[in-house]
Every structure is written in structure tokens, then in C-alpha cells.
Design an enzyme around this catalytic site. Structure first.
Site, PDB file in Angstrom:
ATOM      1  N   CYS A 186       9.086  23.391  36.530  1.00  0.00           N
ATOM      2  CA  CYS A 186       7.969  22.439  36.525  1.00  0.00           C
ATOM      3  C   CYS A 186       7.762  21.900  35.110  1.00  0.00           C
ATOM      4  O   CYS A 186       7.700  22.670  34.150  1.00  0.00           O
ATOM      5  CB  CYS A 186       6.710  23.147  37.001  1.00  0.00           C
ATOM      6  SG  CYS A 186       5.251  22.139  36.858  1.00  0.00           S
TER       7      CYS A 186
ATOM      8  N   CYS B 102       1.761  28.583  37.936  1.00  0.00           N
ATOM      9  CA  CYS B 102       2.963  29.307  38.367  1.00  0.00           C
ATOM     10  C   CYS B 102       3.494  30.122  37.194  1.00  0.00           C
ATOM     11  O   CYS B 102       4.587  29.860  36.673  1.00  0.00           O
ATOM     12  CB  CYS B 102       4.011  28.329  38.877  1.00  0.00           C
ATOM     13  SG  CYS B 102       3.464  27.447  40.327  1.00  0.00           S
TER      14      CYS B 102
ATOM     15  N   CYS C 197       3.810  18.534  42.421  1.00  0.00           N
ATOM     16  CA  CYS C 197       3.622  19.972  42.226  1.00  0.00           C
ATOM     17  C   CYS C 197       4.699  20.651  43.061  1.00  0.00           C
ATOM     18  O   CYS C 197       4.744  20.472  44.277  1.00  0.00           O
ATOM     19  CB  CYS C 197       2.227  20.372  42.689  1.00  0.00           C
ATOM     20  SG  CYS C 197       2.034  22.159  42.769  1.00  0.00           S
TER      21      CYS C 197
ATOM     22  N   GLN D 132      -4.090  30.064  56.106  1.00  0.00           N
ATOM     23  CA  GLN D 132      -3.198  30.578  55.060  1.00  0.00           C
ATOM     24  C   GLN D 132      -2.358  29.425  54.503  1.00  0.00           C
ATOM     25  O   GLN D 132      -1.899  28.585  55.268  1.00  0.00           O
ATOM     26  CB  GLN D 132      -2.292  31.662  55.633  1.00  0.00           C
ATOM     27  CG  GLN D 132      -3.037  32.897  56.119  1.00  0.00           C
ATOM     28  CD  GLN D 132      -3.414  33.859  54.993  1.00  0.00           C
ATOM     29  OE1 GLN D 132      -3.137  33.610  53.825  1.00  0.00           O
ATOM     30  NE2 GLN D 132      -4.066  34.941  55.346  1.00  0.00           N
TER      31      GLN D 132
ATOM     32  N   TYR E 241     -13.276  40.131  59.547  1.00  0.00           N
ATOM     33  CA  TYR E 241     -13.030  39.032  58.607  1.00  0.00           C
ATOM     34  C   TYR E 241     -11.971  38.119  59.243  1.00  0.00           C
ATOM     35  O   TYR E 241     -10.929  37.845  58.645  1.00  0.00           O
ATOM     36  CB  TYR E 241     -12.536  39.551  57.250  1.00  0.00           C
ATOM     37  CG  TYR E 241     -13.419  40.580  56.576  1.00  0.00           C
ATOM     38  CD1 TYR E 241     -14.443  40.186  55.710  1.00  0.00           C
ATOM     39  CD2 TYR E 241     -13.226  41.942  56.777  1.00  0.00           C
ATOM     40  CE1 TYR E 241     -15.239  41.130  55.065  1.00  0.00           C
ATOM     41  CE2 TYR E 241     -14.021  42.892  56.143  1.00  0.00           C
ATOM     42  CZ  TYR E 241     -15.021  42.483  55.290  1.00  0.00           C
ATOM     43  OH  TYR E 241     -15.785  43.422  54.650  1.00  0.00           O
TER      44      TYR E 241
ATOM     45  N   GLU F 127     -16.637  37.222  61.887  1.00  0.00           N
ATOM     46  CA  GLU F 127     -16.427  36.318  60.752  1.00  0.00           C
ATOM     47  C   GLU F 127     -17.784  35.780  60.300  1.00  0.00           C
ATOM     48  O   GLU F 127     -18.642  35.474  61.120  1.00  0.00           O
ATOM     49  CB  GLU F 127     -15.476  35.197  61.193  1.00  0.00           C
ATOM     50  CG  GLU F 127     -15.497  33.928  60.393  1.00  0.00           C
ATOM     51  CD  GLU F 127     -15.039  34.086  58.946  1.00  0.00           C
ATOM     52  OE1 GLU F 127     -14.074  34.816  58.682  1.00  0.00           O
ATOM     53  OE2 GLU F 127     -15.677  33.454  58.069  1.00  0.00           O
TER      54      GLU F 127
ATOM     55  N   ASP G 286      -9.008  41.878  57.278  1.00  0.00           N
ATOM     56  CA  ASP G 286      -8.363  40.933  56.354  1.00  0.00           C
ATOM     57  C   ASP G 286      -9.462  40.346  55.475  1.00  0.00           C
ATOM     58  O   ASP G 286      -9.819  39.168  55.610  1.00  0.00           O
ATOM     59  CB  ASP G 286      -7.642  39.845  57.166  1.00  0.00           C
ATOM     60  CG  ASP G 286      -6.884  38.856  56.281  1.00  0.00           C
ATOM     61  OD1 ASP G 286      -6.777  39.090  55.064  1.00  0.00           O
ATOM     62  OD2 ASP G 286      -6.395  37.845  56.824  1.00  0.00           O
TER      63      ASP G 286
ATOM     64  N   CYS H 265      -5.452  40.541  50.058  1.00  0.00           N
ATOM     65  CA  CYS H 265      -4.896  39.583  49.093  1.00  0.00           C
ATOM     66  C   CYS H 265      -5.150  40.077  47.670  1.00  0.00           C
ATOM     67  O   CYS H 265      -4.866  39.365  46.714  1.00  0.00           O
ATOM     68  CB  CYS H 265      -5.485  38.194  49.303  1.00  0.00           C
ATOM     69  SG  CYS H 265      -7.271  38.166  49.250  1.00  0.00           S
TER      70      CYS H 265
HETATM   71  C1  LIG Z   1      -8.709  36.344  53.676  1.00  0.00           C
HETATM   72  S1  LIG Z   1      -9.658  35.431  54.843  1.00  0.00           S
HETATM   73  C2  LIG Z   1      -8.900  35.964  56.340  1.00  0.00           C
HETATM   74  C3  LIG Z   1      -9.033  35.016  57.475  1.00  0.00           C
HETATM   75  C4  LIG Z   1      -8.092  35.227  58.657  1.00  0.00           C
HETATM   76  N1  LIG Z   1      -7.834  36.617  58.942  1.00  0.00           N
HETATM   77  C5  LIG Z   1      -6.802  34.477  58.454  1.00  0.00           C
HETATM   78  O1  LIG Z   1      -5.759  35.068  58.180  1.00  0.00           O
HETATM   79  O2  LIG Z   1      -6.822  33.224  58.574  1.00  0.00           O
HETATM   80  C6  LIG Z   1     -11.180  36.302  54.762  1.00  0.00           C
HETATM   81  C7  LIG Z   1     -12.234  35.787  55.724  1.00  0.00           C
HETATM   82  O3  LIG Z   1     -13.371  36.633  55.603  1.00  0.00           O
HETATM   83  C8  LIG Z   1     -14.545  35.851  55.739  1.00  0.00           C
HETATM   84  N2  LIG Z   1     -15.653  36.655  55.174  1.00  0.00           N
HETATM   85  C9  LIG Z   1     -16.031  36.778  53.884  1.00  0.00           C
HETATM   86  N3  LIG Z   1     -17.019  37.683  53.757  1.00  0.00           N
HETATM   87  C10 LIG Z   1     -17.285  38.148  55.013  1.00  0.00           C
HETATM   88  C11 LIG Z   1     -18.193  39.109  55.541  1.00  0.00           C
HETATM   89  N4  LIG Z   1     -19.044  39.759  54.751  1.00  0.00           N
HETATM   90  N5  LIG Z   1     -18.178  39.344  56.869  1.00  0.00           N
HETATM   91  C12 LIG Z   1     -17.323  38.684  57.673  1.00  0.00           C
HETATM   92  N6  LIG Z   1     -16.445  37.754  57.239  1.00  0.00           N
HETATM   93  C13 LIG Z   1     -16.415  37.488  55.923  1.00  0.00           C
HETATM   94  C14 LIG Z   1     -14.195  34.561  55.042  1.00  0.00           C
HETATM   95  O4  LIG Z   1     -15.024  33.510  55.467  1.00  0.00           O
HETATM   96  C15 LIG Z   1     -12.727  34.380  55.459  1.00  0.00           C
HETATM   97  O5  LIG Z   1     -12.628  33.630  56.642  1.00  0.00           O
END
Ligand SMILES: C[S@@+](CC[C@H](N)C(=O)[O-])C[C@H]1O[C@@H](n2cnc3c(N)ncnc32)[C@H](O)[C@@H]1O
Length: 495
Positions: free
Chosen positions: A71, A80, A172, A296, A325, A346, A395, A422
């Protein structure tokens, strides 16, 4: 040693953010853009008691892992930061990073292995990172701030590392190729029609960000213009020009964000052209993605990540599964096809609505979704129903799982937990807590969702091999209260 002194340094290690580490003059030095095996000339920038930060002046003897950065703005952008390291070395850095977090933060024994049979008794195996065949052009989303360069020309690009000055970027290399041409058309249109760029300092001007999303399997592209105003002049004409030049553009939307904020998107979206969303597939499932949806960013690796989570869930079709989540239900729907039922939780109500829509669109009728904080919704439902879960998938965002949620998960006595993370640091902290709650990490599988950057996603399988008896939860609850009190006291004392 004082600021700006230059010195020779052999880089022997790598830090969590990909910075090179070496020892010289009695100090440990952290040098951005230097990689293990390099001998460099460095200039001292910040000097502490035992360590310091130095700037890479010149590579004297390159490491065998070193490759040319692809880049043109690699240095100032900094996004990056691993691109001068060959891809195999990047993957091995990430495998070690996950292992180190589990050992240092989780206080658990872990080892990097090629397969789980190599790990000793009581040692958590961290498997080789699942990488990409082509680790460039993988992102399905680009977010470009808009502003002016020194000569007053309107530009879109990336913030220079840790600043808010924009480095113009025509392309990019980790994003889909159409992003450069689309951005150029928008900037030319603005210049021709007297449309201003947003000025952060004065909170004036119109166009703040250009957000682009592409469905890699559908080929559909969304253009979203984030504005500090109520309307975008001649928006329909711009949509027509974009569509004519880039047939992949299937929708154009305006997002209104009039706040003084670093948050990119406002709450209000208006469709100028097309349906207001794009669709994309992950495996056999199809998803609607609008400007606000969490989806994602690396769809090729997402399929590998979700497939691993599904494998770790070990479903036979008869299980009750919770997906905590759950965002727009992407993992939930993957699981639902192989389970008796799935319950997703969620925090964002719009995402829950989308999860329900996605379930309907994919013919999934055994998934229900709850809107709210997982740490409130799950304990409440557990209180009401005393429900058992066969498998729980989590997640969470970077900050990891809430402590009360982890406790409730243990009370639901799942046979397996698949933890998708993550951030290996918060994963490690939560693995430690889960161990205290009776759940052992059996294997850890990192997946490279963000090649060329230090980020790493991980799926970990846990099982209740030594779950405490029910009555001991009461003691455990007290211990957990202590744990969080001490942790919070620690936090307060440093702020
Ligand atoms: C890393 S993302 C995972 C989303 C999904 N599993 C995916 O792969 O598309 C984390 C998610 O947790 C939600 N989140 C954050 N804090 C939370 C909470 N206290 N309770 C429930 N969900 C929450 C966010 O809005 C987001 O959608």
C-alpha cells in the site's frame, strides 16, 4: 539516552499490536513497522524507566519475514501495520498472541500446537490460525471520512494513525476494488455541484463520510452518504451517475448525522435509489444488510468462523441452543438448521428485528430473538423458567462477556460453550472466570478475519468437565461479587 538519539537495534520479538521489540542500552524498545529478525536504526521518541518507544529510521538488515509493503500510504495510515511481514509470519504471530493472552491474562496453561494431541495434560491447545488463500481485497465495507487537503481540494481517505487529519486514498487494498472509482465519482460530483465537505472543528459543511458495502456473493453494492444536514443536493442525479459508471451499485442511501460526534452513522437513513439494502450469502443462508447492520467485514473468513463455531457446538438436531450477543442472527440461523431450537439475545432492537426477518427469509422457524442486554435478559429468563441449555454460543463485542451473564450461563448447565471472540485479552479473562465456574477450555481455534492487521478472531470450545455441584453456586456467587468489587476498586484507583 535522550529523545531523538539514534541507535542500532536487533528486533527479537513482537508486541500485541504488531510493533517490533528489541533490547539495547539497558532498555526494551518498541518500534512500529519493525519486525522480528530486522536490524534497524531507530530514533528514541519516548523514554520511560525501563522501556521506550522509538521510530524506525532505516532497516539496516531486513528480516527473512520482511516483504515490500503493497500500500502506498502504509506508513501514515497505519491500519495494515503487519503488511511488511509475510503472511505465514503474520499467522504465526496471531497464534502466539492468543496463547500469550491466555497465559498472561487468563493465568491458564496454553500452548501453540499443530493439533490438539500435542498439548499436554491440563494445557489448552491453541491451534494454527485459519488463514486466507488471498489475504487482500477481503473487506466488504469501506468507511471514508471526507474533508479537504492543504490545497483546499476535497478528499476522502483514512485518518492518519491516532489523528483526525485525512490522508487521501484513491484505493484501499484490503477493500473491494470498486471503492476507488465510486469515491472518485462522489468527490467529482461534489466539486462540480458546490457540495461541501464536513469540517469537524467548526461543525460545518455537509458530506461527513462515504460508507460503501458490497455483497461478495451477490455483487450488490450500497453507497451511503453520511451528511451533516437534512438533504443532499441532486442526490438522484448522483445515484444515476454512480449506477451508469458502476452497474454493481444497486442502492444509494443518505444517512443524517448532525451530532458533534466521532460516531459515523446517525439514526436516520433515507433511500435515494434501490431497496435501501443489499443482500449477501454466508454458506446457504442469505442476509439483508443495510447501512446500520452489523455484518462481519470478511465474508470469506466468516463462513470458516461460523463453521468452526457450529463444529464446536457439536449439534445433532435435538439440542436447545442459546446464541448470546447475536446481532442480526447470523450465527443463530447457522445453528438453527442443526438444532431443535435457538434463542438469540441482542442489545440493538433493530438488529433483533433484522434477525427475525432473516429467519423468515431463510425459512427458519425454530429461532426466537430477544432484545435487551444479555446480562439482564438471560438471568431474568433463567429466574422465570429455570431453563437448561445444551449448548451456548457467545460472540460478545471487544469488552467480552458480562460477569453476571457468565454466572447465569454456568447455572444453565450447558454441555458445551462455543466462545467467539474478537479480542484475545477479554477472551482470556473470561476463560479464567469460566474455569472458576466449572468450564474448561478444551481447544482454541484462531481465524484470521483481518489479514495485514494485528486483529485476530478466535473460537474456543469449553466444556463442564469439572462443573461444581449446584449448591456450591451460592458460594461461587459471593466469590464472583468479591471478584468484581475488587476489579472495580482497582479501576477506580487508577482513574
Ligand atoms: C461481535 S458482534 C456479534 C454479532 C453476531 N454474532 C455476528 O456474528 O454477526 C457483538 C454483538 O453484541 C451486541 N451487544 C453489545 N453489547 C451487548 C449486550 N450487553 N447484550 C447483548 N448484546 C450486546 C452488539 O450490538 C453486536 O451486535
Amino acid at each position: 539516552m535522550k529523545k531523538n538519539d539514534t541507535f542500532e537495534l536487533k528486533i527479537t520479538d513482537i508486541g500485541a499490536d504488531g510493533e517490533g521489540i528489541g533490547r539495547a542500552e539497558g532498555f526494551t524498545w518498541f518500534v512500529k513497522d519493525a519486525i522480528p529478525g530486522d536490524t534497524v536504526e531507530a530514533a528514541a521518541m519516548k523514554i520511560k524507566k525501563t522501556y521506550g518507544f522509538a521510530r524506525l529510521k532505516r532497516v539496516i538488515e531486513p528480516s527473512q519475514q520482511r516483504v515490500n509493503s503493497q500500500c502506498p500510504i502504509a506508513g501514515p495510515c497505519g491500519g495494515c501495520s503487519l503488511q511488511s511481514m509475510n503472511y505465514a509470519a503474520q499467522l504465526s504471530f496471531k497464534q502466539k498472541k492468543v496463547r500469550d493472552c491466555i497465559e498472561r491474562i487468563g493465568d491458564l496453561k496454553a500452548s501453540t500446537v499443530d493439533d490438539i494431541s500435542q498439548a499436554g495434560e491440563g494445557v489448552i491447545p491453541v491451534l494454527p490460525v485459519i488463514g486466507m488463500d488471498e489475504p487482500w481485497r477481503y473487506r466488504n465495507k469501506a468507511q471514508l471520512p471526507v474533508g479537504y487537503d492543504k490545497s483546499g481540494r476535497m478528499v476522502a481517505g483514512f485518518y492518519a494513525g491516532r489523528t483526525h487529519s485525512i490522508i487521501p486514498q484513491s484505493d484501499c487494498l484490503i477493500t473491494f476494488p470498486e471503492n476507488a472509482a465510486i469515491t472518485r465519482i462522489i468527490l467529482d460530483f461534489c466539486e462540480k455541484n458546490g457540495i461541501s465537505a464536513y469540517d469537524e472543528a467548526g461543525h460545518t459543511g455537509l458530506l461527513r463520510h462515504i460508507l460503501l458495502r458490497k455483497g461478495f456473493t451477490s455483487g450488490q453494492i450500497m453507497v451511503c452518504l453520511v451528511i451533516n444536514g437534512d438533504s443532499f443536493p441532486k442526490a438522484e442525479l448522483l445515484a444515476k451517475e454512480l449506477k451508469a459508471a458502476q452497474p454493481g451499485v444497486t442502492t444509494v442511501v443518505i444517512n443524517i448525522n448532525r451530532e458533534r460526534t466521532n460516531v459515523i452513522l446517525g439514526r436516520d437513513c433515507r433511500t435515494v435509489y434501490g431497496p435501501g439494502y443489499i443482500t449477501d450469502n454466508i454458506g446457504e443462508l442469505s442476509f439483508r444488510i443495510d447501512a446500520m447492520s452489523f455484518f462481519q467485514v470478511n465474508p470469506v473468513q466468516t463462513l470458516k468462523l461460523y463453521s468452526k463455531a457450529l463444529e464446536f457446538a457439536g449439534l445433532t438436531g435435538s439440542e436447545t441452543v442459546w446464541d448470546l450477543y447475536c446481532g442480526a442472527g447470523t450465527i443463530s440461523l447457522f445453528l438453527a438448521k442443526n438444532a431443535a431450537s435457538v434463542r438469540g439475545v441482542e442489545i440493538i432492537p433493530e438488529a433483533v428485528e433484522k434477525a427475525r426477518e432473516n429467519a423468515r427469509a431463510n425459512g427458519v422457524d425454530n429461532a426466537v430473538f430477544y432484545a435487551g442486554r444479555a446480562e439482564e435478559v438471560v438471568p431474568r429468563i433463567f429466574e422465570e423458567e429455570h431453563c437448561h441449555a445444551d449448548v451456548i454460543v457467545v460472540d460478545p463485542p471487544r469488552k467480552g462477556c458480562d460477569g453476571l451473564l457468565l454466572q447465569t450461563m454456568a447455572k444453565m448447565e450447558p454441555e458445551r460453550i462455543a466462545y467467539v471472540s474478537c479480542d484475545p485479552a477479554t477472551l482470556a479473562r473470561d476463560l479464567k472466570i469460566l474455569k472458576e465456574l466449572g468450564y474448561d477450555a478444551l481447544k482454541v481455534q484462531p481465524v484470521d478475519m483481518f489479514p495485514q492487521t494485528p486483529g485476530v478472531e478466535t473460537v474456543c470450545l469449553l466444556s463442564n468437565t469439572q462443573r461444581p455441584k449446584k449448591e456450591s453456586y451460592i458460594t461461587l456467587d459471593v466469590e464472583m461479587e468479591d471478584y468484581y468489587r475488587i476489579k472495580n476498586e482497582g479501576k477506580n484507583s487508577t482513574t
